[in-house]
Design a protein around this motif. Structure first.
Motif, PDB file in Angstrom:
ATOM      1  N   UNK A   1      23.299 -21.180 -13.328  1.00 34.23           N
ATOM      2  CA  UNK A   1      22.012 -20.719 -12.746  1.00 34.23           C
ATOM      3  C   UNK A   1      22.244 -20.218 -11.361  1.00 34.23           C
ATOM      4  N   UNK A   2      23.562 -20.048 -11.009  1.00 30.62           N
ATOM      5  CA  UNK A   2      24.017 -19.234  -9.828  1.00 30.62           C
ATOM      6  C   UNK A   2      23.747 -20.008  -8.622  1.00 30.62           C
ATOM      7  N   UNK A   3      23.137 -21.404  -9.030  1.00 30.94           N
ATOM      8  CA  UNK A   3      22.686 -22.306  -7.449  1.00 30.94           C
ATOM      9  C   UNK A   3      23.503 -23.617  -7.703  1.00 30.94           C
ATOM     10  N   UNK A   4      22.817 -24.295  -8.520  1.00 27.47           N
ATOM     11  CA  UNK A   4      23.653 -25.758  -8.624  1.00 27.47           C
ATOM     12  C   UNK A   4      24.253 -25.952  -9.872  1.00 27.47           C
ATOM     13  N   UNK A   5      24.186 -25.259 -10.999  1.00 31.98           N
ATOM     14  CA  UNK A   5      24.815 -25.234 -12.030  1.00 31.98           C
ATOM     15  C   UNK A   5      25.912 -24.087 -12.157  1.00 31.98           C
ATOM     16  N   UNK A   6      27.174 -24.596 -12.292  1.00 31.68           N
ATOM     17  CA  UNK A   6      28.352 -23.553 -12.386  1.00 31.68           C
ATOM     18  C   UNK A   6      28.593 -22.920 -13.921  1.00 31.68           C
ATOM     19  N   UNK A   7      29.053 -21.798 -13.803  1.00 30.08           N
ATOM     20  CA  UNK A   7      29.586 -21.301 -15.158  1.00 30.08           C
ATOM     21  C   UNK A   7      30.714 -22.142 -15.680  1.00 30.08           C
ATOM     22  N   UNK A   8      30.400 -22.461 -16.957  1.00 25.08           N
ATOM     23  CA  UNK A   8      31.384 -23.421 -18.017  1.00 25.08           C
ATOM     24  C   UNK A   8      31.447 -22.776 -19.333  1.00 25.08           C
TER      25      UNK A   8
ATOM     26  N   UNK B   1      28.560 -20.142 -20.525  1.00 22.97           N
ATOM     27  CA  UNK B   1      27.474 -20.348 -19.745  1.00 22.97           C
ATOM     28  C   UNK B   1      27.676 -19.624 -18.520  1.00 22.97           C
ATOM     29  N   UNK B   2      26.527 -18.835 -17.876  1.00 20.96           N
ATOM     30  CA  UNK B   2      26.697 -18.216 -16.665  1.00 20.96           C
ATOM     31  C   UNK B   2      26.369 -18.953 -15.450  1.00 20.96           C
TER      32      UNK B   2
ATOM     33  N   UNK C   1      20.205 -25.572 -30.586  1.00 17.73           N
ATOM     34  CA  UNK C   1      21.411 -26.576 -30.036  1.00 17.73           C
ATOM     35  C   UNK C   1      21.519 -26.585 -28.424  1.00 17.73           C
ATOM     36  N   UNK C   2      21.106 -27.479 -27.739  1.00 12.96           N
ATOM     37  CA  UNK C   2      20.910 -27.354 -26.151  1.00 12.96           C
ATOM     38  C   UNK C   2      22.201 -27.507 -25.454  1.00 12.96           C
ATOM     39  N   UNK C   3      22.495 -26.386 -24.840  1.00 11.14           N
ATOM     40  CA  UNK C   3      24.052 -26.527 -24.249  1.00 11.14           C
ATOM     41  C   UNK C   3      24.066 -26.240 -23.000  1.00 11.14           C
ATOM     42  N   UNK C   4      23.515 -25.146 -22.227  1.00 13.47           N
ATOM     43  CA  UNK C   4      23.662 -24.978 -20.800  1.00 13.47           C
ATOM     44  C   UNK C   4      22.893 -23.813 -20.317  1.00 13.47           C
ATOM     45  N   UNK C   5      22.365 -24.002 -19.021  1.00 15.09           N
ATOM     46  CA  UNK C   5      21.673 -22.513 -18.857  1.00 15.09           C
ATOM     47  C   UNK C   5      22.313 -21.291 -18.931  1.00 15.09           C
TER      48      UNK C   5
ATOM     49  N   UNK D   1      35.311 -21.485 -15.354  1.00 15.80           N
ATOM     50  CA  UNK D   1      34.264 -20.065 -15.014  1.00 15.80           C
ATOM     51  C   UNK D   1      34.908 -19.136 -16.116  1.00 15.80           C
ATOM     52  N   UNK D   2      33.765 -18.690 -17.115  1.00 18.02           N
ATOM     53  CA  UNK D   2      34.382 -17.644 -18.039  1.00 18.02           C
ATOM     54  C   UNK D   2      33.335 -16.468 -18.151  1.00 18.02           C
ATOM     55  N   UNK D   3      33.986 -15.260 -17.404  1.00 15.73           N
ATOM     56  CA  UNK D   3      33.029 -14.145 -17.446  1.00 15.73           C
ATOM     57  C   UNK D   3      33.044 -13.366 -18.975  1.00 15.73           C
ATOM     58  N   UNK D   4      34.391 -13.240 -19.532  1.00 16.70           N
ATOM     59  CA  UNK D   4      34.626 -12.546 -20.526  1.00 16.70           C
ATOM     60  C   UNK D   4      35.732 -13.042 -21.207  1.00 16.70           C
TER      61      UNK D   4
END
Length: 676
Positions: free
Chosen positions: A246-253, A243-244, A222-226, A274-277
């Motif tokens: 790419x730390x550049x153009x695509x945010x955590x979601x 998703x974390x 399943x293609x989701x996000x980087x 943004x979800x880290x945990x």
């Protein structure tokens, strides 16, 4: 039967010298802090797995006892004193499944498995660069990066592990650098990060891999996000994937995956959060994410997402004290019993972290120090009876030697009624007492078990711990080279706590189980019939018959005189180990030793060869059993053979010793809660 007094005396002297040279085990005890929190409800405690910095070998395990409110740091060394002082390098996941505690130790390339009640190791599973755990039925599933960070990136995998045997039974390739896993309706969903791919300039992976558990095959992606990291299944059969970016153009979601009209899981929504945990509870997602610490204080979000509206409904979930703010939130869990909220803080990543507790309304209750980088939590259900982990009373004295013989029942043999000596009026109880006098403590006597099936049962003044990968009990006999009379060893736990050896028995599977499997006879049965001062006849369940022959060297009665009527024994029959190498009609009998796993099989000077590992125990189906400890030991003669003038092959026992007394005592104190 062999008996050479000078040889035995010399062996006893050498054994005593060797025993005195063994180093004592250094036991590292945990440190404790009272939290005052005894409101665990249906949960007995909380395990905290501290990651430790990569390369520092400082992964540690802490435990919060919710009955006493005591938080204990670094409990694993004292539960497992013969292992390395810490669990290994980088703890990555922890879960309780059944009665076992599973811990992923990433850079040590292993999954450590322990008893969830005692934290005593059951063993470990070797899996390269392992990451996360999921369970279904009798199997554990472990994601693995497979390759190393500095090597050319390779496709990741999921390993299938039998939770009973701790053996890897399958592997499926998935995406690059897979992290968390979740099970929904017979499918295993794997979040692939592609972190190593990105390091090598090839971009992050974006896929959730789907594995069919029935066939254990990769079905689709399943293609989701980087850079996917977290994946959790809710009670509605949906998946929440973080998703974390790419730390550049695509945010955590955060992404929601649901089944489409075809029954395939697909992306249903994207939440700009943004979800880290995160921790799922009911229809809520407790989470943290956003900005890292700024000027020593966390400025990101700790909040609640409502699954129905898919919105953040509380962005100030908890309120830490002003003088003890968060620096780096690193783990979150909700206690379902009372809705207490636990948040771990990695602080500066190089020194001790913290565990905070808040009530259901987010009000601060307490905070305590943890190990380095506390990141993974597991609640212990009350039915596992997690221990308070007391230390052993240092004033008590114990012995590594046999305390008492519980039962002595030899088969007929040429030394029966003399070793120990029978006198008129002796009973089973008095004969057992004579055996205790001979082989109890470090007395150095000898007891014969006679022909096949004859046995002796004994115990120590404490339970003997099973230290994984180590031999636990040293059993003395009177073997010398070329005259091995192997006895089979059995072990039992006093599960009903009555001090009597009436609980299930398990056989120690020795080398013959693999070296001579086709010659082994399981469920063997033999019956001896008394025949006063004559050869003792026997019949077995294979349709064979024979006699235990008398000889001119030993003229007493060979049948145990305190027994009336026939004697029947049941067990495992070992392949014959005796050959007559004499020539021209002479007799020169050689009784070859087996490789390992038996009593009276090797000279007492070879302590390792005379010792058994409780971890070799098997049940009646020859399947391995996991025993943390044992209370009773039984040895029985394993051969049914006559060797000319030498006579029957009969096992002798000259004593036994717990090879790791201190570890056994500490384990027993923790299990029974009797330490002072």
């Amino acid at each position: 039967m062999k008996l050479k007094t000078n040889t035995i005396l010399w062996i006893a002297i050498i054994t005593a010298l060797l025993s005195s040279c063994r180093d004592d085990v250094v036991v590292v005890y945990p440190t404790h802090d009272p939290t005052g929190d005894t409101s665990g409800g249906e949960y007995a405690g909380l395990y905290v797995l501290n990651e430790g910095n990569m390369g520092s070998n400082k992964c540690t395990l802490d435990y919060l006892d919710l009955a006493t409110g005591v938080y204990s740091r670094n409990i694993y060394p004292s539960r497992n004193p013969n292992q390395v002082m810490e669990l290994g390098d980088v703890g990555n996941d922890i879960k309780i499944y059944g009665s076992s505690l599973w811990m992923v130790v990433n850079m040590s390339n292993k999954v450590e498995v322990a008893n969830a009640s005692t934290a005593i190791s059951r063993g470990h599973v070797d899996i390269p660069n392992c990451r996360s755990l999921a369970f279904d039925g009798r199997y554990a599933y472990v994601s693995s990066y497979v390759g190393e960070i500095n090597a050319e990136s390779v496709v990741g995998g999921v390993y299938k592990v039998d939770t009973t045997t701790l053996q890897v039974v399958g592997k499926v390739n998935v995406g690059y650098q897979p992290d968390e896993l979740a099970v929904v309706d017979g499918k295993l969903y794997v979040a692939n990060s592609g972190g190593y791919q990105a390091i090598h300039g090839k971009g992050y992976d974006r896929r959730v891999s789907v594995i069919d558990l029935a066939t254990f095959t990769h079905q689709y992606d399943i293609n989701v996000a980087p850079n996917l990291a977290l994946i959790r299944a809710d009670r509605h059969g949906r998946l929440w994937v973080a998703s974390r970016g790419d730390y550049l153009t695509t945010p955590s979601r955060l992404y929601l995956l649901e089944k489409n009209a075809n029954g395939w899981m697909a992306v249903a929504d994207s939440l700009n959060i943004a979800v880290s945990g995160m921790c799922l509870f009911g229809d809520s997602i407790y989470f943290y994410g956003g900005n890292a610490s700024a000027q020593g204080q966390y400025t990101g979000t700790l909040g609640i997402i409502d699954m129905k509206s898919r919105r953040v409904v509380n962005d100030h979930l908890v309120t830490p004290p002003a003088d003890n703010p968060f620096k780096t939130p690193y783990g979150i869990m909700v206690n379902p019993a009372n809705r207490d909220i636990y948040v771990t803080d990695a602080t500066n990543y190089v020194s001790s972290g913290k565990l905070y507790c808040f009530d259901r309304d987010g009000q601060f209750k307490w905070v305590t120090w943890t190990g380095d980088i506390p990141g993974h939590l597991a609640l212990v259900p009350h039915d596992l009876k997690a221990p308070a982990f007391p230390e052993r009373d240092p004033t008590a004295t114990y012995s590594q030697y046999i305390l008492a013989v519980d039962e002595y029942m030899p088969a007929p043999g040429q030394f029966v009624n003399t070793m120990p000596e029978y006198t008129d009026g002796d009973t089973p109880a008095t004969m057992a007492a004579k055996c205790t006098e001979a082989i109890g403590g470090n007395n150095g006597g000898l007891v014969t078990l006679g022909g096949y099936g004859g046995y002796i049962t004994f115990h120590f003044d404490h339970s003997i711990a099973n230290l994984p990968g180590q031999r636990d009990i040293y059993i003395k006999g009177n073997t010398y080279d070329g005259n091995s009379e192997p006895g089979i060893v059995m072990v039992s736990q006093d599960l009903n706590h009555n001090g009597i050896a009436d609980d299930p028995w398990y056989e120690i599977a020795g080398s013959a189980d693999t070296d001579s499997a086709s010659l082994m006879v399981y469920d063997y049965e033999i019956t001896y019939t008394p025949s006063a001062l004559a050869d003792i006849p026997w019949t077995d369940n294979l349709g064979r018959h024979g006699v235990v022959e008398r000889n001119t060297f030993h003229t007493q009665e060979y049948f145990p005189l305190w027994v009336n009527g026939p004697l029947t024994f049941r067990g495992t029959l070992l392949p014959k180990n005796a050959t007559n190498q004499g020539q021209n009609g002479t007799q020169y009998w050689v009784l070859s030793a087996l490789r390992y796993g038996y009593a009276d099989n090797a000279p007492n000077t070879d302590i390792e060869a005379c010792s058994i590992d409780i971890g070799w125990a098997v049940d009646s189906r020859r399947q391995p059993v996991a025993l943390d400890y044992i209370d009773f030991v039984r040895v029985y003669s394993g051969e049914n053979q006559q060797c000319g003038w030498i006579g029957e092959t009969s096992t002798e026992v000259g004593g036994a010793e717990d090879l790791h007394l201190e570890a056994s005592l500490d384990a027993e104190a923790r299990r029974k809660g009797t330490a002072k």
